[in-house]
Scaffold this motif. Structure first.
Motif, mmCIF file in Angstrom:
data_model
loop_
_atom_site.group_PDB
_atom_site.id
_atom_site.type_symbol
_atom_site.label_atom_id
_atom_site.label_comp_id
_atom_site.label_asym_id
_atom_site.label_seq_id
_atom_site.Cartn_x
_atom_site.Cartn_y
_atom_site.Cartn_z
ATOM 1 N N LEU A 162 0.835 -1.216 0.000
ATOM 2 C CA LEU A 162 0.000 0.000 0.000
ATOM 3 C C LEU A 162 0.862 1.254 0.000
ATOM 4 N N LEU A 163 1.980 1.210 0.705
ATOM 5 C CA LEU A 163 2.904 2.355 0.668
ATOM 6 C C LEU A 163 3.492 2.528 -0.726
ATOM 7 N N ALA A 164 3.634 1.420 -1.469
ATOM 8 C CA ALA A 164 4.189 1.505 -2.823
ATOM 9 C C ALA A 164 3.208 2.142 -3.800
ATOM 10 N N GLN A 165 1.957 2.305 -3.401
ATOM 11 C CA GLN A 165 0.969 2.920 -4.280
ATOM 12 C C GLN A 165 0.845 4.428 -4.077
ATOM 13 N N PRO A 167 1.694 8.277 -4.694
ATOM 14 C CA PRO A 167 2.196 8.963 -5.891
ATOM 15 C C PRO A 167 3.696 9.258 -5.774
ATOM 16 N N LYS A 168 4.422 8.977 -6.818
ATOM 17 C CA LYS A 168 5.868 9.211 -6.948
ATOM 18 C C LYS A 168 6.723 8.337 -6.013
ATOM 19 N N GLN A 169 6.096 7.664 -5.043
ATOM 20 C CA GLN A 169 6.811 6.769 -4.122
ATOM 21 C C GLN A 169 8.002 7.482 -3.466
ATOM 22 N N SER A 170 7.773 8.720 -3.049
ATOM 23 C CA SER A 170 8.864 9.522 -2.470
ATOM 24 C C SER A 170 9.365 8.928 -1.163
ATOM 25 N N LEU A 171 8.456 8.409 -0.334
ATOM 26 C CA LEU A 171 8.857 7.823 0.945
ATOM 27 C C LEU A 171 9.798 6.637 0.731
ATOM 28 N N LEU A 172 9.417 5.715 -0.142
ATOM 29 C CA LEU A 172 10.240 4.526 -0.362
ATOM 30 C C LEU A 172 11.565 4.891 -1.029
ATOM 31 N N TYR A 173 11.520 5.790 -1.982
ATOM 32 C CA TYR A 173 12.760 6.183 -2.663
ATOM 33 C C TYR A 173 13.742 6.804 -1.677
ATOM 34 N N THR A 174 13.248 7.680 -0.818
ATOM 35 C CA THR A 174 14.128 8.352 0.136
ATOM 36 C C THR A 174 14.735 7.354 1.126
ATOM 37 N N LEU A 175 13.911 6.449 1.643
ATOM 38 C CA LEU A 175 14.416 5.451 2.600
ATOM 39 C C LEU A 175 15.456 4.546 1.959
ATOM 40 N N PHE A 176 15.146 4.010 0.788
ATOM 41 C CA PHE A 176 16.087 3.109 0.122
ATOM 42 C C PHE A 176 17.371 3.833 -0.292
ATOM 43 N N ASP A 177 17.219 5.091 -0.714
ATOM 44 C CA ASP A 177 18.395 5.853 -1.144
ATOM 45 C C ASP A 177 19.336 6.105 0.032
ATOM 46 N N ILE A 178 18.799 6.462 1.194
ATOM 47 C CA ILE A 178 19.642 6.704 2.373
ATOM 48 C C ILE A 178 20.271 5.396 2.840
ATOM 49 N N LEU A 198 7.445 -6.233 -5.958
ATOM 50 C CA LEU A 198 8.520 -5.525 -6.670
ATOM 51 C C LEU A 198 8.032 -4.920 -7.980
ATOM 52 N N ASP A 199 7.002 -5.521 -8.566
ATOM 53 C CA ASP A 199 6.463 -4.977 -9.815
ATOM 54 C C ASP A 199 5.753 -3.644 -9.592
ATOM 55 N N LEU A 200 5.412 -3.332 -8.340
ATOM 56 C CA LEU A 200 4.750 -2.061 -8.036
ATOM 57 C C LEU A 200 5.737 -0.910 -7.915
ATOM 58 N N LEU A 201 7.017 -1.210 -7.777
ATOM 59 C CA LEU A 201 8.013 -0.167 -7.545
ATOM 60 C C LEU A 201 8.444 0.479 -8.849
ATOM 61 N N GLU A 202 8.630 1.790 -8.788
ATOM 62 C CA GLU A 202 9.160 2.496 -9.942
ATOM 63 C C GLU A 202 10.616 2.090 -10.184
ATOM 64 N N LYS A 203 11.088 2.368 -11.373
ATOM 65 C CA LYS A 203 12.431 1.954 -11.743
ATOM 66 C C LYS A 203 13.486 2.588 -10.852
ATOM 67 N N ARG A 204 13.307 3.850 -10.526
ATOM 68 C CA ARG A 204 14.287 4.546 -9.698
ATOM 69 C C ARG A 204 14.286 3.997 -8.266
ATOM 70 N N VAL A 205 13.122 3.527 -7.781
ATOM 71 C CA VAL A 205 13.046 2.943 -6.440
ATOM 72 C C VAL A 205 13.708 1.575 -6.437
ATOM 73 N N LYS A 206 13.464 0.787 -7.487
ATOM 74 C CA LYS A 206 14.094 -0.532 -7.593
ATOM 75 C C LYS A 206 15.612 -0.425 -7.607
ATOM 76 N N SER A 207 16.120 0.615 -8.254
ATOM 77 C CA SER A 207 17.570 0.763 -8.352
ATOM 78 C C SER A 207 18.219 1.047 -7.005
ATOM 79 N N ARG A 208 17.449 1.574 -6.045
ATOM 80 C CA ARG A 208 17.999 1.855 -4.719
ATOM 81 C C ARG A 208 17.773 0.693 -3.745
#
Length: 449
Positions: A162-165, A167-178, A198-208
């Motif tokens: 649900l968190l992966a849904q 918009p822009k997945q900013s929370l997940l991207y920021t956590l994974f990036d840090i 994993l199919d719900l994650l954007e490409k930039r989130v998957k990369s982190r």
């Protein structure tokens, strides 16, 4: 007040309250079980990941995948408990987020600050980007000395899908990036029942993301399933006197090994391996423990199991006609032939086949006639309306499929206009439920049994 049964063990009012508080806490999920049955491997993996972050300042991320009721949340809680008992004075923080509660990134950011005990007003920070606001909150964890490092933070993300849904997945991207950059020691644990998350994650989130996945499976055997109930119900000398604990545990063992309860537990295991359904069946008997009756009542447990195993769907099925039951048996026969989807024509052919096969046994078990196709089609439509047979998924385009509740009857499922006799359905009953349905009917001729 009824006289106390002299055969019952002696127990004080305080010990009875302690037993009920302890056991009911386990049954309702408020307290952990003494031991997690069959989950040693994933527990060790989760603990190793968390200890690397909390003790060695490493950044880590992982997903915990498994069906609902398999013990994912219990694993995380046990790993965090083990980490808190590790012989170290090093401080770390824990943040819990849930996709059902934190429906936007802004709500999640506010709760992160609350759980980190940050009292500063963040309104001016939330105006900017999510990453800047999150970094600002983490920097507030530093002590007065700017040279000191930020203490490790463990993020537990329940309902990760649900968190992966967002918009822009900013929370997940920021956590994974840090976590990947290793600048700040954080661990991100996503907990979800969706195997395709994993199919719900954007490409930039998957990369982190580290792509570390920990799988949690349901119990492999009925013995492990029974052992979970034993762990939840048995007590030790820390809860009551040793003599009372031994008698209490002996009664638990007698109930769990009785033929009636064993059969009910096996039915729950075969139906869905739902641990919560298993434990709920004992709650009434435990709540009725008293000084006069300090041990579990076996008849109460058996009645609760019988009530638990009797679903609303089975109650509806108890009143269906004999023809509708025969069509259900025909659909079960097709399922046993590895045919998962079928239409009315296939079901009717199977119905005629097994009825013709048993017509020779008329003298042994009573007469049965083969109903004509229009009559059988009306019974088939009744099963669809009751959602005993459900319209199967139909492809409507590249990479998409859909079904509707009344697709069989309306004929407008995303443009599908096939005659209703040829629209595919699936039986929404387990094989054991069909057997139970047949065995519970007294008006069924012997040729059907």
């Amino acid at each position: 007040m009824p006289a106390r049964n002299p055969a019952q063990p002696k127990a004080t009012d305080e010990s009875i309250r302690a037993v009920k508080r302890t056991v009911l806490g386990r049954l309702y999920g408020r307290a952990p079980l003494p031991n997690l049955v069959g989950l040693d491997a994933p527990l060790n993996s989760i603990y190793a990941l968390l200890s690397q972050t909390a003790l060695n300042n490493e950044g880590n991320s992982a997903l915990i995948l498994g069906p609902r009721g398999s013990g994912k949340t219990s694993l995380v809680q046990r790993a965090l408990s083990m980490l808190s008992h590790t012989n170290t004075n090093k401080a770390y923080h824990i943040v819990h987020l849930n996709g059902f509660v934190h429906t936007t990134d802004r709500i999640a950011l506010r709760d992160i600050a609350r759980q980190l005990l940050i009292t500063q007003d963040l309104e001016h920070v939330l105006i900017g980007s999510f990453a800047d606001a999150f970094t600002y909150i983490l920097n507030l964890l530093r002590s007065d000395d700017e040279s000191t490092a930020i203490p490790p933070v463990i993020f537990v993300l329940e309902e990760f899908d649900l968190l992966a849904q967002h918009p822009k997945q900013s929370l997940l991207y920021t956590l994974f990036d840090i976590a990947q950059s290793q600048q700040t020691p954080i661990a991100v644990l996503g907990v979800t029942a969706r195997i395709d998350v994993l199919d719900l994650l954007e490409k930039r989130v998957k990369s982190r993301f580290s792509h570390r996945q920990i799988y949690v499976h349901n119990m492999a055997s009925v013995e492990e399933f029974v052992q979970i109930a034993r762990e939840a119900l048995c007590i030790d000398s820390s809860t009551a006197s040793e003599a009372f604990a031994q008698q209490f545990n002996k009664r638990i063992e007698d109930i769990l090994t009785s033929s009636t309860v064993s059969q009910h537990i096996e039915d729950i295991f075969e139906f869905g391996k739902d641990v919560r359904m298993l434990l709920r069946a004992f709650t009434l008997a435990v709540s009725q423990i008293s000084i006069d009756n300090p041990l579990l009542n076996a008849s109460t447990v058996e009645s609760q199991f019988a009530l638990t195993n009797t679903s609303a769907k089975m109650k509806i099925l108890s009143s269906i006609s004999l023809l509708e039951l025969c069509l259900i048996i025909a659909m079960r026969s097709l399922t046993q032939l590895d045919i998962s989807k079928y239409n009315f024509e296939m079901v009717y052919d199977e119905y005629k086949t097994f009825m013709s096969r048993h017509m020779m046994a008329v003298s042994a078990g009573g007469a049965m006639k083969i109903y004509k196709k229009p009559v059988a089609l009306k019974a088939f439509e009744t099963l669809v309306e009751l959602e005993i047979a459900r319209p199967a998924l139909v492809s409507v385009g590249e990479g998409s499929s859909v079904y509707g509740r009344n697709d069989l009857l309306a004929g407008t499922a995303a443009g599908i206009r096939a005659p209703k006799e040829y629209r595919m359905v699936q039986l929404m009953l387990e094989p054991m439920q069909v057997v139970e349905l047949v065995s519970g009917r007294v008006d069924i001729p012997a040729v059907i049994r």
